[in-house]
Design an enzyme around this catalytic site. Sequence first.
Site, PDB file in Angstrom:
ATOM      1  CD  GLU A  11      -5.100  -7.475   2.204  1.00 58.92           C
ATOM      2  OE1 GLU A  11      -5.828  -6.620   2.741  1.00 58.92           O
ATOM      3  OE2 GLU A  11      -3.860  -7.355   2.128  1.00 58.92           O
ATOM      4  CD  GLU A  45      -2.813  -1.201   2.449  1.00 63.20           C
ATOM      5  OE1 GLU A  45      -2.665  -0.320   3.310  1.00 63.20           O
ATOM      6  OE2 GLU A  45      -3.657  -2.107   2.539  1.00 63.20           O
TER       7      GLU A  45
END
Length: 385
Positions: free
Chosen positions: A268, A159
């Site tokens: 995820e 991220e």
Amino acid sequence: MKTKVLFLLAIAVVLSVSCESPEPEAGSLKEAYSGSFKMGCAISPFMVSGRNPQAVDLLLSQFNALSPDNCMKPESLHPGPEVWNFGPADAYVQFGKEHGMFVLGHTLCWHNQTPSFFWERPDGTPKSRAELVETLRSYIETVVTHFAGKVDAWDVVNEIVAEDGGFRDLGWVKAFGGDGYEVAKLAFQFANEYAPEGTEFYYNEFNVWRPSKLEGVVNLVRRLRADGLKVDGVGIQAHWGLNYPKTEYIESAIEQLADLGVKVMITELDVDVLPISKEGQVIGKSLQDPQYQLEEFEEFLDPYKDGLPEEVEDQLAARYEELFKIFYNHRDQIDRVTFWGLHDGASWKNGSPIPGRTNYPLLFKRDLTPHKALEAVLSVPVKGE
């Protein structure tokens, strides 16, 4: 004569039983998609402890790849300057290897769940560039050598790309003065240097489907590989909702990343069914304000405390079927699909973006029975769509 009659009766019973159709067993995700991609699940130390054997049985029957939810993040492995805590992560790795599963390490370099001492001296002043480089190097060396030969792959960087395609000015990037590429390059350099041959290295990111962010991720991977660094794959985090992202955005992300020559993973995965977040991923702390716990907000934002209505159950099944049609149609480009949790009760979506809600984002309910969505997902390879 009596013996003969009893024998004939026994034969009749056997024939009648054998002619009945057996009750179908619950389908297995890993078997249904065995020719397509690995099926993964994120697990916690509680799962590894074996204190819920029914959950372990379900996990092993359905999945062949594992991700750790939190036990391998920096604040868990290295909570203090002189403190290391490998116990829960060691148990996770051992569990995966004992059961012959693909084991992912998650994650080496991230702005979140990383203690401030990674970037600051004991007196609170910022570390110099040389100190930051050494901190990152020594951390990655310690972690990847500890797990050498025990994990199959690492999410090296997590991220770091912003929504506009630049870099998020948080954590390591902020400490390095905004130079996100240098952070990513160093992290992959150290992972390449210290992990044993055969270990794979991934970049993992959310909202990759967003065109501007996708461009940033593609550019990052291209630059890293142009600099001679081994980047084996990109994880597309799939914290999605009933109504987003659009199919064309998901397909475009898969195809553009595959065109780079790297593995593509759907990571995820969960589907939010609650108001606000079912329409789009929401990040930030504003929705954690106590006002959203007040009655008038709670009734709207947390409507399914007593169970998921049939109508929404059907919507969840339809959405999962839609997503797995995309994945199955791109099975030659996708290496793994990982759910972020085994059952609804284990999902982080019960607490994010608003704490204390009752969510239903996964294929299995809190009692480990399947949602309709499981059957919908299992049907996709059968239909060949």
